[in-house]
Design an enzyme around this catalytic site. Structure first.
Site, PDB file in Angstrom:
ATOM      1  CB  SER A  63      -3.295   3.923 -13.959  1.00  0.00           C
ATOM      2  OG  SER A  63      -3.390   2.831 -14.830  1.00  0.00           O
ATOM      3  CG  ASP A  99      -9.277  -0.110 -11.052  1.00  0.00           C
ATOM      4  OD1 ASP A  99      -9.346  -0.524 -12.225  1.00  0.00           O
ATOM      5  OD2 ASP A  99      -8.379   0.651 -10.647  1.00  0.00           O
ATOM      6  CG  HIS A 134      -8.464   2.511 -13.724  1.00  0.00           C
ATOM      7  ND1 HIS A 134      -7.499   1.857 -12.977  1.00  0.00           N
ATOM      8  CD2 HIS A 134      -7.782   3.194 -14.681  1.00  0.00           C
ATOM      9  CE1 HIS A 134      -6.306   2.128 -13.464  1.00  0.00           C
ATOM     10  NE2 HIS A 134      -6.451   2.938 -14.496  1.00  0.00           N
TER      11      HIS A 134
END
Length: 318
Positions: A26, A113, A147
């Site tokens: 991320s 995600d 995620h």
């Protein structure tokens, strides 16, 4: 094993810093991509999970939220971003981009995600191929991961995105990444047997380095501590994943599987850390700077955070 102390207590090591690798999830993936492009003369490859193109936010948090995370309210201007990075190259703000043609990049996006959506990571892949047509890049986006950093047997359910953002997916993402980045990768054992040292990041935090925490971490395999020449891997946590965050602790440092592979392949792993702040800078989730909260040079060689990380690597070397 975890060892507390200052940087002086971390053993000085024989490190090969000419061909380092990076990884990140991320915001950490954004930071890994930025450091790879800015310093392609220092890095041979990167593993990136759930992140978008370098300079996607164009020095604006509003732009970041508009099309760099979980929605695309306006198209990501990939060609304009490529043009800007080439301008940086002409102004010596990034290393010669031709270096990227020798790099290897491993990119992963989970199909479940919803925090960083697939078109954002697609744009990163498009950008890297435009910057370096011969770059060696593999991109997986068909696995049902949420995620997080997928692992073989650590973390929450694979379809769940929650702290510490590590998913039990029956898939060793760290191993898959290292096998691609380092073709001669040796298979990891089931446990990591080296030591995690903490150290003060204070000496690397000048007045212009906002957002870094007081403490960073480094994983040292036994053979690296005893004198063997070892490589360097830098792993960058995501937002809300820094050490000490609620429900996270040292999970990112100890649970992704990276350290097991470092043991088998003579790699010291640096885990630099950010911290959360609500004012000066506004960074309540403790993200790496991928939108410009430090300054306008956040994504090039003048990046305050990127420069501090490279100084940390130098300080670990003999």
């Amino acid at each position: 094993m975890f060892v507390c102390g200052s940087l002086a207590s971390v053993p000085k090591m024989q490190l090969d810093t000419n061909s380092m690798t990076l990884s990140g999830l991320s915001a950490g993936g954004y930071m890994a991509a930025q450091m790879l492009v800015a310093n392609s003369d220092r890095f041979s490859g990167a593993g990136i999970i759930a992140a978008g193109p370098v300079y996607c936010a164009q020095n604006s948090l509003l732009t970041a939220l508009e099309h760099c995370v979980n929605k695309i309210d306006s198209p990501i201007p990939v060609s304009e971003l490529v043009t800007e990075i080439k301008r940086w190259e002409s102004n010596s703000l990034v290393a010669p981009l031709d270096n990227l043609n020798k790099a290897k990049v491993w990119v992963l996006h989970g199909s479940k995600d919803g925090r960083v959506i697939e078109p954002v990571t697609d744009a990163l892949v498009e950008q890297l191929k435009a910057l370096a047509p011969d770059i060696k890049l593999t991109y997986s986006k068909d696995k049902p991961y949420a995620h997080h950093f997928p692992t073989r047997d650590n973390g929450h359910a694979c379809d769940t995105s929650e702290a510490p953002f590590i998913g039990q997916c029956g898939f060793d993402a760290a191993g898959d990444m290292f096998r691609y980045l380092m073709p001669q990768t040796k298979t990891a054992s089931d446990t990591a047997n080296g030591k995690v040292y903490d150290f003060s990041q204070a000496e690397f935090i000048g007045d212009d380095v906002s957002g870094l925490a007081e403490t960073g971490y480094v994983y040292v395999p036994a053979q690296c501590e005893s004198g063997n020449t070892c490589g360097v891997h830098i792993s960058l946590h995501g937002c809300n994943q820094f050490a000490g965050a609620d429900n996270v602790g040292l999970a990112y440092i100890e649970k992704t599987g990276i350290n097991r592979w470092a043991d088998a392949n003579n790699l010291v792993v640096l885990y630099p850390q950010t911290q959360a702040s609500n004012l000066m800078p506004f960074n309540p989730q403790g993200c790496w700077d991928w939108w410009g909260y430090t300054d306008e040079n956040y994504a090039n060689q003048k990046s305050a955070q990127g420069s501090a990380i490279l100084k940390m690597v130098a300080a670990l070397s003999k």
